[in-house]
Write an enzyme that holds these catalytic residues in place. Structure first.
Site, PDB file in Angstrom:
ATOM      1  N   LYS A  10       0.844  -1.213   0.000  1.00 25.56           N
ATOM      2  CA  LYS A  10       0.000   0.000   0.000  1.00 25.56           C
ATOM      3  C   LYS A  10       0.864   1.241   0.000  1.00 25.56           C
ATOM      4  O   LYS A  10       2.044   1.229   0.407  1.00 25.56           O
ATOM      5  CB  LYS A  10      -0.946   0.027   1.204  1.00 25.56           C
ATOM      6  CG  LYS A  10      -0.279   0.007   2.589  1.00 25.56           C
ATOM      7  CD  LYS A  10       0.236   1.343   3.090  1.00 25.56           C
ATOM      8  CE  LYS A  10       0.942   1.258   4.431  1.00 25.56           C
ATOM      9  NZ  LYS A  10       1.723   2.438   4.783  1.00 25.56           N
ATOM     10  N   PRO A  95       9.135  -4.267   0.089  1.00 26.05           N
ATOM     11  CA  PRO A  95      10.278  -3.869   0.931  1.00 26.05           C
ATOM     12  C   PRO A  95       9.953  -4.031   2.417  1.00 26.05           C
ATOM     13  O   PRO A  95       8.854  -3.680   2.849  1.00 26.05           O
ATOM     14  CB  PRO A  95      10.483  -2.392   0.583  1.00 26.05           C
ATOM     15  CG  PRO A  95       9.849  -2.204  -0.761  1.00 26.05           C
ATOM     16  CD  PRO A  95       8.744  -3.211  -0.862  1.00 26.05           C
ATOM     17  N   VAL A  96      10.916  -4.547   3.192  1.00 26.61           N
ATOM     18  CA  VAL A  96      10.690  -4.802   4.622  1.00 26.61           C
ATOM     19  C   VAL A  96      10.915  -3.520   5.429  1.00 26.61           C
ATOM     20  O   VAL A  96      11.894  -2.800   5.201  1.00 26.61           O
ATOM     21  CB  VAL A  96      11.635  -5.925   5.127  1.00 26.61           C
ATOM     22  CG1 VAL A  96      11.475  -6.137   6.630  1.00 26.61           C
ATOM     23  CG2 VAL A  96      11.337  -7.228   4.382  1.00 26.61           C
ATOM     24  N   ALA A  97       9.998  -3.249   6.370  1.00 24.00           N
ATOM     25  CA  ALA A  97      10.054  -2.056   7.226  1.00 24.00           C
ATOM     26  C   ALA A  97      10.153  -0.788   6.387  1.00 24.00           C
ATOM     27  O   ALA A  97      10.839   0.163   6.746  1.00 24.00           O
ATOM     28  CB  ALA A  97      11.209  -2.146   8.239  1.00 24.00           C
ATOM     29  N   SER A 104       1.965  -6.607   7.274  1.00 27.19           N
ATOM     30  CA  SER A 104       0.494  -6.648   7.317  1.00 27.19           C
ATOM     31  C   SER A 104      -0.037  -7.488   6.166  1.00 27.19           C
ATOM     32  O   SER A 104      -0.986  -8.266   6.329  1.00 27.19           O
ATOM     33  CB  SER A 104      -0.077  -5.234   7.217  1.00 27.19           C
ATOM     34  OG  SER A 104       0.432  -4.423   8.244  1.00 27.19           O
ATOM     35  N   ASP A 137      -2.861  -1.805  10.179  1.00 28.16           N
ATOM     36  CA  ASP A 137      -2.884  -1.827   8.708  1.00 28.16           C
ATOM     37  C   ASP A 137      -3.388  -3.150   8.123  1.00 28.16           C
ATOM     38  O   ASP A 137      -3.604  -3.242   6.914  1.00 28.16           O
ATOM     39  CB  ASP A 137      -1.453  -1.616   8.161  1.00 28.16           C
ATOM     40  CG  ASP A 137      -1.094  -0.148   8.015  1.00 28.16           C
ATOM     41  OD1 ASP A 137      -1.926   0.713   8.329  1.00 28.16           O
ATOM     42  OD2 ASP A 137       0.039   0.114   7.572  1.00 28.16           O
TER      43      ASP A 137
HETATM   44  C1  LIG Z   1       2.166   4.274   9.564  1.00 35.61           C
HETATM   45  C2  LIG Z   1       1.210   3.271   8.941  1.00 35.61           C
HETATM   46  C3  LIG Z   1       0.336   4.025   7.925  1.00 35.61           C
HETATM   47  O1  LIG Z   1      -0.537   3.154   7.241  1.00 35.61           O
HETATM   48  O2  LIG Z   1       1.825   2.176   8.292  1.00 35.61           O
HETATM   49  P1  LIG Z   1       3.375   1.915   7.842  1.00 35.61           P
HETATM   50  O3  LIG Z   1       3.770   3.108   7.023  1.00 35.61           O
HETATM   51  O4  LIG Z   1       4.187   1.762   9.076  1.00 35.61           O
HETATM   52  O5  LIG Z   1       3.341   0.664   6.989  1.00 35.61           O
HETATM   53  C4  LIG Z   1       0.313   2.636  10.032  1.00 35.61           C
HETATM   54  O6  LIG Z   1      -0.356   3.597  10.806  1.00 35.61           O
HETATM   55  C5  LIG Z   1       1.059   1.665  10.934  1.00 35.61           C
HETATM   56  O7  LIG Z   1       0.267   0.556  11.094  1.00 35.61           O
HETATM   57  P2  LIG Z   1       0.849  -0.828  11.687  1.00 35.61           P
HETATM   58  O8  LIG Z   1       2.231  -1.049  11.194  1.00 35.61           O
HETATM   59  O9  LIG Z   1      -0.180  -1.877  11.431  1.00 35.61           O
HETATM   60  O10 LIG Z   1       0.951  -0.453  13.204  1.00 35.61           O
HETATM   61  P3  LIG Z   1       0.571  -1.289  14.533  1.00 35.61           P
HETATM   62  O11 LIG Z   1       1.298  -2.591  14.498  1.00 35.61           O
HETATM   63  O12 LIG Z   1      -0.903  -1.299  14.733  1.00 35.61           O
HETATM   64  O13 LIG Z   1       1.207  -0.347  15.632  1.00 35.61           O
HETATM   65  C6  LIG Z   1       2.605  -0.230  15.794  1.00 35.61           C
HETATM   66  C7  LIG Z   1       2.883   1.044  16.572  1.00 35.61           C
HETATM   67  O14 LIG Z   1       2.687   2.190  15.702  1.00 35.61           O
HETATM   68  C8  LIG Z   1       2.111   3.269  16.427  1.00 35.61           C
HETATM   69  N1  LIG Z   1       0.788   3.601  15.861  1.00 35.61           N
HETATM   70  C9  LIG Z   1       0.218   2.796  14.930  1.00 35.61           C
HETATM   71  C10 LIG Z   1      -1.013   3.135  14.385  1.00 35.61           C
HETATM   72  C11 LIG Z   1      -1.650   4.310  14.847  1.00 35.61           C
HETATM   73  N2  LIG Z   1      -2.831   4.681  14.379  1.00 35.61           N
HETATM   74  N3  LIG Z   1      -1.057   5.097  15.774  1.00 35.61           N
HETATM   75  C12 LIG Z   1       0.168   4.760  16.264  1.00 35.61           C
HETATM   76  O15 LIG Z   1       0.695   5.497  17.104  1.00 35.61           O
HETATM   77  C13 LIG Z   1       2.033   2.819  17.878  1.00 35.61           C
HETATM   78  O16 LIG Z   1       3.224   3.208  18.493  1.00 35.61           O
HETATM   79  C14 LIG Z   1       1.974   1.299  17.756  1.00 35.61           C
HETATM   80  O17 LIG Z   1       2.438   0.638  18.897  1.00 35.61           O
HETATM   81  N1  LIG Z   2       5.864 -11.167   7.585  1.00 39.62           N
HETATM   82  C1  LIG Z   2       6.635 -10.112   7.897  1.00 39.62           C
HETATM   83  N2  LIG Z   2       7.271  -9.450   6.939  1.00 39.62           N
HETATM   84  C2  LIG Z   2       8.037  -8.370   7.238  1.00 39.62           C
HETATM   85  N3  LIG Z   2       8.220  -7.895   8.473  1.00 39.62           N
HETATM   86  C3  LIG Z   2       7.593  -8.511   9.461  1.00 39.62           C
HETATM   87  C4  LIG Z   2       6.767  -9.627   9.214  1.00 39.62           C
HETATM   88  N4  LIG Z   2       6.248 -10.022  10.378  1.00 39.62           N
HETATM   89  C5  LIG Z   2       6.735  -9.203  11.309  1.00 39.62           C
HETATM   90  N5  LIG Z   2       7.565  -8.282  10.784  1.00 39.62           N
HETATM   91  C6  LIG Z   2       8.248  -7.197  11.552  1.00 39.62           C
HETATM   92  O1  LIG Z   2       7.561  -5.978  11.230  1.00 39.62           O
HETATM   93  C7  LIG Z   2       8.479  -4.903  11.030  1.00 39.62           C
HETATM   94  C8  LIG Z   2       7.830  -3.922  10.055  1.00 39.62           C
HETATM   95  O2  LIG Z   2       7.867  -4.495   8.766  1.00 39.62           O
HETATM   96  P1  LIG Z   2       6.892  -4.137   7.563  1.00 39.62           P
HETATM   97  O3  LIG Z   2       5.511  -4.561   7.855  1.00 39.62           O
HETATM   98  O4  LIG Z   2       7.557  -4.699   6.357  1.00 39.62           O
HETATM   99  O5  LIG Z   2       7.010  -2.562   7.455  1.00 39.62           O
HETATM  100  P2  LIG Z   2       6.066  -1.309   7.714  1.00 39.62           P
HETATM  101  O6  LIG Z   2       5.461  -1.470   9.096  1.00 39.62           O
HETATM  102  O7  LIG Z   2       6.994  -0.143   7.628  1.00 39.62           O
HETATM  103  O8  LIG Z   2       5.051  -1.297   6.636  1.00 39.62           O
HETATM  104  C9  LIG Z   2       9.751  -5.586  10.531  1.00 39.62           C
HETATM  105  O9  LIG Z   2      10.896  -4.873  10.915  1.00 39.62           O
HETATM  106  C10 LIG Z   2       9.713  -6.983  11.181  1.00 39.62           C
HETATM  107  O10 LIG Z   2      10.443  -7.000  12.375  1.00 39.62           O
END
Ligand SMILES: C[C@@](CO)(OP(=O)(O)O)[C@H](O)COP(=O)(O)OP(=O)(O)OC[C@H]1O[C@@H](n2ccc(N)nc2=O)[C@H](O)[C@@H]1O
Ligand SMILES: Nc1ncnc2c1ncn2[C@@H]1O[C@H](COP(=O)(O)OP(=O)(O)O)[C@@H](O)[C@H]1O
Length: 299
Positions: A10, A95-97, A104, A137
Protein backbone atom coordinates in the site's frame (compact mmCIF):
# COMPACT_ATOMS: atom_id res chain seq x y z
CA UNK A 1 -2.53 -29.79 -0.61
CA UNK A 2 -1.64 -26.09 -0.27
CA UNK A 3 -3.29 -22.68 -0.61
CA UNK A 4 -1.57 -19.64 -2.12
CA UNK A 5 -2.65 -16.03 -1.59
CA UNK A 6 -1.28 -12.92 -3.28
CA UNK A 7 -1.37 -9.70 -1.24
CA UNK A 8 -0.52 -6.14 -2.38
CA UNK A 9 1.55 -3.38 -0.80
CA UNK A 10 0.00 0.00 0.00
CA UNK A 11 0.79 3.68 -0.24
CA UNK A 12 -0.99 6.25 1.92
CA UNK A 13 -2.30 9.11 -0.24
CA UNK A 14 -3.43 10.92 2.89
CA UNK A 15 -2.09 10.22 6.36
CA UNK A 16 -3.55 12.75 8.81
CA UNK A 17 -2.37 11.99 12.35
CA UNK A 18 -4.34 13.21 15.37
CA UNK A 19 -3.12 13.64 18.94
CA UNK A 20 -1.55 10.73 20.87
CA UNK A 21 -4.31 8.61 22.48
CA UNK A 22 -4.06 7.23 26.03
CA UNK A 23 -3.55 3.71 24.55
CA UNK A 24 -0.39 4.80 22.69
CA UNK A 25 -2.03 4.92 19.26
CA UNK A 26 -3.09 7.96 17.20
CA UNK A 27 -6.47 8.54 15.57
CA UNK A 28 -5.99 8.79 11.83
CA UNK A 29 -7.60 9.81 8.59
CA UNK A 30 -5.62 7.23 6.62
CA UNK A 31 -6.42 6.94 2.90
CA UNK A 32 -4.85 3.71 1.68
CA UNK A 33 -4.27 2.80 -1.97
CA UNK A 34 -3.27 -0.81 -2.72
CA UNK A 35 -0.55 -0.98 -5.39
CA UNK A 36 0.62 -3.82 -7.63
CA UNK A 37 3.68 -4.95 -5.66
CA UNK A 38 2.96 -8.28 -4.02
CA UNK A 39 3.99 -10.78 -1.39
CA UNK A 40 2.83 -14.35 -2.08
CA UNK A 41 1.92 -16.48 0.93
CA UNK A 42 1.55 -20.27 0.63
CA UNK A 43 0.32 -22.51 3.46
CA UNK A 44 0.49 -26.30 3.59
CA UNK A 45 -0.20 -28.86 6.34
CA UNK A 46 2.84 -29.61 8.56
CA UNK A 47 3.66 -31.27 11.87
CA UNK A 48 4.07 -27.89 13.56
CA UNK A 49 3.92 -24.17 12.79
CA UNK A 50 6.90 -23.13 10.67
CA UNK A 51 7.64 -19.98 8.65
CA UNK A 52 10.07 -19.69 5.75
CA UNK A 53 10.75 -16.72 3.50
CA UNK A 54 12.40 -16.19 0.12
CA UNK A 55 13.29 -13.07 -1.86
CA UNK A 56 16.03 -10.43 -1.78
CA UNK A 57 14.98 -9.07 1.68
CA UNK A 58 14.27 -12.50 3.21
CA UNK A 59 17.08 -12.16 5.76
CA UNK A 60 15.30 -9.13 7.30
CA UNK A 61 12.08 -11.06 8.01
CA UNK A 62 11.63 -12.67 11.45
CA UNK A 63 10.79 -16.40 11.16
CA UNK A 64 9.77 -16.84 14.81
CA UNK A 65 6.22 -16.54 16.21
CA UNK A 66 6.48 -12.71 16.01
CA UNK A 67 6.06 -12.98 12.23
CA UNK A 68 2.64 -11.51 11.43
CA UNK A 69 1.81 -14.50 9.22
CA UNK A 70 2.48 -16.89 12.12
CA UNK A 71 0.45 -14.69 14.47
CA UNK A 72 -2.44 -14.74 11.99
CA UNK A 73 -2.40 -18.57 11.79
CA UNK A 74 -2.26 -18.83 15.61
CA UNK A 75 -5.15 -16.36 16.03
CA UNK A 76 -7.41 -18.20 13.58
CA UNK A 77 -6.51 -21.60 15.05
CA UNK A 78 -7.23 -20.39 18.60
CA UNK A 79 -10.69 -19.15 17.58
CA UNK A 80 -11.52 -22.50 16.06
CA UNK A 81 -9.99 -24.66 18.82
CA UNK A 82 -7.41 -26.30 16.59
CA UNK A 83 -3.64 -26.49 16.18
CA UNK A 84 -1.86 -24.07 13.85
CA UNK A 85 0.15 -26.94 12.37
CA UNK A 86 1.02 -25.36 9.08
CA UNK A 87 4.06 -24.46 7.01
CA UNK A 88 3.81 -20.83 5.87
CA UNK A 89 6.09 -19.78 3.04
CA UNK A 90 6.37 -16.09 2.15
CA UNK A 91 7.74 -15.00 -1.24
CA UNK A 92 8.63 -11.46 -0.24
CA UNK A 93 8.67 -8.72 -2.84
CA UNK A 94 7.39 -5.85 -0.64
CA UNK A 95 10.28 -3.87 0.93
CA UNK A 96 10.69 -4.80 4.62
CA UNK A 97 10.05 -2.06 7.23
CA UNK A 98 9.55 0.33 4.32
CA UNK A 99 6.16 1.90 5.11
CA UNK A 100 4.40 -0.30 2.52
CA UNK A 101 2.69 -2.71 4.94
CA UNK A 102 4.58 -5.84 3.91
CA UNK A 103 4.19 -7.56 7.29
CA UNK A 104 0.49 -6.65 7.32
CA UNK A 105 0.15 -8.15 3.83
CA UNK A 106 1.64 -11.43 5.07
CA UNK A 107 -0.69 -11.43 8.10
CA UNK A 108 -3.78 -10.92 5.95
CA UNK A 109 -2.52 -13.45 3.38
CA UNK A 110 -1.81 -16.17 5.94
CA UNK A 111 -5.21 -15.61 7.55
CA UNK A 112 -7.08 -16.00 4.29
CA UNK A 113 -4.94 -18.97 3.25
CA UNK A 114 -5.34 -20.84 6.56
CA UNK A 115 -9.10 -20.22 6.53
CA UNK A 116 -9.27 -21.88 3.10
CA UNK A 117 -6.84 -24.71 3.98
CA UNK A 118 -8.62 -25.60 7.23
CA UNK A 119 -12.14 -25.00 5.90
CA UNK A 120 -12.88 -22.83 8.92
CA UNK A 121 -15.19 -20.64 6.82
CA UNK A 122 -14.72 -17.59 9.05
CA UNK A 123 -17.05 -14.74 8.12
CA UNK A 124 -15.62 -11.59 6.54
CA UNK A 125 -16.40 -9.78 9.83
CA UNK A 126 -14.46 -12.39 11.84
CA UNK A 127 -11.49 -12.17 9.47
CA UNK A 128 -11.49 -8.35 9.70
CA UNK A 129 -11.68 -8.55 13.51
CA UNK A 130 -8.64 -10.85 13.64
CA UNK A 131 -6.83 -8.55 11.20
CA UNK A 132 -7.47 -5.55 13.48
CA UNK A 133 -6.05 -7.49 16.45
CA UNK A 134 -2.88 -8.23 14.44
CA UNK A 135 -2.21 -4.58 13.48
CA UNK A 136 -3.76 -1.31 12.39
CA UNK A 137 -2.88 -1.83 8.71
CA UNK A 138 -3.81 -5.52 8.42
CA UNK A 139 -7.56 -5.04 7.67
CA UNK A 140 -6.65 -2.91 4.66
CA UNK A 141 -4.30 -5.60 3.31
CA UNK A 142 -7.28 -7.96 3.29
CA UNK A 143 -9.69 -5.59 1.49
CA UNK A 144 -7.32 -3.65 -0.83
CA UNK A 145 -8.56 -1.16 -3.41
CA UNK A 146 -8.80 2.36 -2.01
CA UNK A 147 -10.14 2.86 1.50
CA UNK A 148 -10.34 5.42 4.29
CA UNK A 149 -9.09 4.10 7.62
CA UNK A 150 -10.41 5.83 10.75
CA UNK A 151 -9.67 5.02 14.39
CA UNK A 152 -6.06 3.77 14.39
CA UNK A 153 -6.53 2.89 10.71
CA UNK A 154 -8.51 -0.34 11.17
CA UNK A 155 -12.05 1.02 10.62
CA UNK A 156 -12.37 0.97 6.85
CA UNK A 157 -14.78 2.45 4.33
CA UNK A 158 -14.19 2.04 0.59
CA UNK A 159 -13.29 5.18 -1.40
CA UNK A 160 -14.66 5.56 -4.92
CA UNK A 161 -11.75 5.70 -7.38
CA UNK A 162 -12.24 6.55 -11.05
CA UNK A 163 -8.99 5.29 -12.54
CA UNK A 164 -5.58 3.80 -12.03
CA UNK A 165 -2.63 5.83 -10.70
CA UNK A 166 1.01 5.15 -11.59
CA UNK A 167 3.70 5.27 -8.90
CA UNK A 168 7.45 4.97 -8.66
CA UNK A 169 8.83 3.75 -5.32
CA UNK A 170 12.39 4.44 -4.20
CA UNK A 171 13.46 1.82 -1.67
CA UNK A 172 15.91 3.12 0.95
CA UNK A 173 18.74 1.29 2.67
CA UNK A 174 17.44 -0.13 5.97
CA UNK A 175 14.03 0.35 7.51
CA UNK A 176 12.38 2.79 9.90
CA UNK A 177 10.49 1.67 13.00
CA UNK A 178 6.82 2.71 12.81
CA UNK A 179 6.55 3.52 16.57
CA UNK A 180 9.77 5.57 16.34
CA UNK A 181 8.34 7.65 13.48
CA UNK A 182 5.05 8.27 15.33
CA UNK A 183 7.13 9.20 18.40
CA UNK A 184 9.22 11.66 16.37
CA UNK A 185 6.01 13.16 14.96
CA UNK A 186 4.73 13.74 18.53
CA UNK A 187 8.07 15.28 19.51
CA UNK A 188 8.10 17.68 16.53
CA UNK A 189 4.51 18.78 17.28
CA UNK A 190 4.85 18.94 21.08
CA UNK A 191 4.22 22.70 21.18
CA UNK A 192 1.50 22.83 18.49
CA UNK A 193 -2.24 22.33 18.60
CA UNK A 194 -3.01 19.02 16.85
CA UNK A 195 -6.53 18.89 15.36
CA UNK A 196 -8.63 15.75 14.98
CA UNK A 197 -7.74 14.21 11.60
CA UNK A 198 -10.21 14.50 8.74
CA UNK A 199 -10.22 13.18 5.17
CA UNK A 200 -9.51 15.84 2.54
CA UNK A 201 -12.50 16.61 0.25
CA UNK A 202 -10.07 17.64 -2.56
CA UNK A 203 -8.35 14.25 -2.27
CA UNK A 204 -11.66 12.38 -2.43
CA UNK A 205 -12.63 14.40 -5.55
CA UNK A 206 -9.28 13.65 -7.22
CA UNK A 207 -9.59 9.92 -6.50
CA UNK A 208 -13.19 9.83 -7.78
CA UNK A 209 -12.10 11.67 -10.96
CA UNK A 210 -9.08 9.38 -11.48
CA UNK A 211 -7.08 12.60 -12.04
CA UNK A 212 -3.36 12.25 -11.17
CA UNK A 213 -2.65 16.00 -11.38
CA UNK A 214 -5.46 16.79 -8.94
CA UNK A 215 -4.36 13.90 -6.70
CA UNK A 216 -0.79 15.23 -6.71
CA UNK A 217 -2.10 18.56 -5.39
CA UNK A 218 -4.05 16.87 -2.61
CA UNK A 219 -1.76 14.13 -1.19
CA UNK A 220 -0.37 14.66 2.32
CA UNK A 221 1.50 12.71 4.98
CA UNK A 222 1.78 14.01 8.54
CA UNK A 223 4.55 11.44 9.21
CA UNK A 224 6.77 12.76 6.41
CA UNK A 225 8.55 15.42 8.45
CA UNK A 226 9.22 12.87 11.19
CA UNK A 227 10.57 10.27 8.75
CA UNK A 228 12.86 12.87 7.13
CA UNK A 229 13.95 14.08 10.57
CA UNK A 230 15.02 10.51 11.48
CA UNK A 231 16.49 9.86 8.00
CA UNK A 232 17.64 13.23 6.54
CA UNK A 233 18.99 11.52 3.39
CA UNK A 234 15.37 11.05 2.24
CA UNK A 235 15.30 14.74 1.31
CA UNK A 236 17.77 14.05 -1.55
CA UNK A 237 15.62 11.15 -2.83
CA UNK A 238 12.47 13.31 -2.76
CA UNK A 239 14.32 16.09 -4.61
CA UNK A 240 15.65 13.64 -7.24
CA UNK A 241 12.13 12.42 -8.02
CA UNK A 242 10.76 15.96 -8.19
CA UNK A 243 13.58 17.06 -10.52
CA UNK A 244 12.82 14.03 -12.74
CA UNK A 245 9.28 15.35 -13.23
CA UNK A 246 7.14 13.46 -10.70
CA UNK A 247 3.77 15.11 -10.08
CA UNK A 248 4.13 14.51 -6.33
CA UNK A 249 6.95 13.26 -4.12
CA UNK A 250 6.19 11.88 -0.66
CA UNK A 251 7.28 9.47 2.02
CA UNK A 252 5.22 6.24 1.93
CA UNK A 253 3.52 5.94 5.33
CA UNK A 254 6.19 5.87 8.05
CA UNK A 255 8.93 5.44 5.41
CA UNK A 256 11.71 5.20 4.50
CA UNK A 257 10.36 4.17 1.07
CA UNK A 258 9.54 7.29 -0.95
CA UNK A 259 6.61 7.36 -3.38
CA UNK A 260 6.38 9.40 -6.59
CA UNK A 261 3.06 9.92 -8.34
CA UNK A 262 3.34 10.20 -12.14
CA UNK A 263 0.87 10.69 -14.99
CA UNK A 264 1.25 7.35 -16.80
CA UNK A 265 3.43 4.27 -17.31
CA UNK A 266 5.87 6.00 -19.71
CA UNK A 267 6.47 8.79 -17.16
CA UNK A 268 6.92 6.14 -14.47
CA UNK A 269 9.74 4.50 -16.45
CA UNK A 270 11.39 7.91 -17.00
CA UNK A 271 11.26 8.90 -13.33
CA UNK A 272 12.35 5.39 -12.30
CA UNK A 273 15.44 5.62 -14.51
CA UNK A 274 16.33 9.05 -13.13
CA UNK A 275 15.97 7.79 -9.55
CA UNK A 276 18.09 4.70 -10.32
CA UNK A 277 20.93 6.83 -11.64
CA UNK A 278 20.60 9.45 -8.86
CA UNK A 279 22.40 7.20 -6.36
CA UNK A 280 19.92 8.30 -3.66
CA UNK A 281 18.20 4.94 -3.11
CA UNK A 282 18.83 1.19 -2.98
CA UNK A 283 16.23 0.06 -5.52
CA UNK A 284 13.40 1.47 -7.62
CA UNK A 285 10.01 -0.13 -8.35
CA UNK A 286 7.10 0.87 -10.58
CA UNK A 287 3.50 -0.08 -9.73
CA UNK A 288 -0.05 1.07 -10.34
CA UNK A 289 -3.11 1.05 -8.11
CA UNK A 290 -5.73 0.55 -6.86
CA UNK A 291 -5.59 -3.25 -7.05
CA UNK A 292 -7.65 -5.84 -5.12
CA UNK A 293 -6.62 -6.98 -1.62
CA UNK A 294 -5.60 -10.48 -0.53
CA UNK A 295 -6.66 -12.95 -3.24
CA UNK A 296 -6.44 -16.74 -3.36
CA UNK A 297 -4.53 -17.73 -6.50
CA UNK A 298 -4.09 -21.48 -5.88
CA UNK A 299 -6.10 -23.78 -3.64
C1 LIG B 1 2.17 4.27 9.56
C2 LIG B 1 1.21 3.27 8.94
C3 LIG B 1 0.34 4.03 7.92
O1 LIG B 1 -0.54 3.15 7.24
O2 LIG B 1 1.83 2.18 8.29
P1 LIG B 1 3.37 1.92 7.84
O3 LIG B 1 3.77 3.11 7.02
O4 LIG B 1 4.19 1.76 9.08
O5 LIG B 1 3.34 0.66 6.99
C4 LIG B 1 0.31 2.64 10.03
O6 LIG B 1 -0.36 3.60 10.81
C5 LIG B 1 1.06 1.67 10.93
O7 LIG B 1 0.27 0.56 11.09
P2 LIG B 1 0.85 -0.83 11.69
O8 LIG B 1 2.23 -1.05 11.19
O9 LIG B 1 -0.18 -1.88 11.43
O10 LIG B 1 0.95 -0.45 13.20
P3 LIG B 1 0.57 -1.29 14.53
O11 LIG B 1 1.30 -2.59 14.50
O12 LIG B 1 -0.90 -1.30 14.73
O13 LIG B 1 1.21 -0.35 15.63
C6 LIG B 1 2.60 -0.23 15.79
C7 LIG B 1 2.88 1.04 16.57
O14 LIG B 1 2.69 2.19 15.70
C8 LIG B 1 2.11 3.27 16.43
N1 LIG B 1 0.79 3.60 15.86
C9 LIG B 1 0.22 2.80 14.93
C10 LIG B 1 -1.01 3.14 14.39
C11 LIG B 1 -1.65 4.31 14.85
N2 LIG B 1 -2.83 4.68 14.38
N3 LIG B 1 -1.06 5.10 15.77
C12 LIG B 1 0.17 4.76 16.26
O15 LIG B 1 0.70 5.50 17.10
C13 LIG B 1 2.03 2.82 17.88
O16 LIG B 1 3.22 3.21 18.49
C14 LIG B 1 1.97 1.30 17.76
O17 LIG B 1 2.44 0.64 18.90
N1 LIG C 1 5.86 -11.17 7.59
C1 LIG C 1 6.64 -10.11 7.90
N2 LIG C 1 7.27 -9.45 6.94
C2 LIG C 1 8.04 -8.37 7.24
N3 LIG C 1 8.22 -7.90 8.47
C3 LIG C 1 7.59 -8.51 9.46
C4 LIG C 1 6.77 -9.63 9.21
N4 LIG C 1 6.25 -10.02 10.38
C5 LIG C 1 6.74 -9.20 11.31
N5 LIG C 1 7.56 -8.28 10.78
C6 LIG C 1 8.25 -7.20 11.55
O1 LIG C 1 7.56 -5.98 11.23
C7 LIG C 1 8.48 -4.90 11.03
C8 LIG C 1 7.83 -3.92 10.06
O2 LIG C 1 7.87 -4.50 8.77
P1 LIG C 1 6.89 -4.14 7.56
O3 LIG C 1 5.51 -4.56 7.85
O4 LIG C 1 7.56 -4.70 6.36
O5 LIG C 1 7.01 -2.56 7.45
P2 LIG C 1 6.07 -1.31 7.71
O6 LIG C 1 5.46 -1.47 9.10
O7 LIG C 1 6.99 -0.14 7.63
O8 LIG C 1 5.05 -1.30 6.64
C9 LIG C 1 9.75 -5.59 10.53
O9 LIG C 1 10.90 -4.87 10.92
C10 LIG C 1 9.71 -6.98 11.18
O10 LIG C 1 10.44 -7.00 12.37
Amino acid sequence: MSVTVRVPAKVNVQLAVGPLRPDGFHDLANVFLAVGLYDVVTVAPADELRVTCSGPDADKVPLDPSNLAARAALALAARHGREANVHIHIEKDIPVAGGMAGGSADGAGALLACDALWGTQASREDLLEICAELGSDVPFSLVGGTALGRGRGELLTPVETGGSFWWVFAVADGGLSTPAVYGECDRLRADSFVPEPDPSPALMDALRAGDPVALAGAVSNDLQEAAVSLRPSLRATLDAGTEAGALAAMVSGSGPTTAFLVSDEAEAEKVAEALRSSGTCRAVRVAAGPVPGATITVG
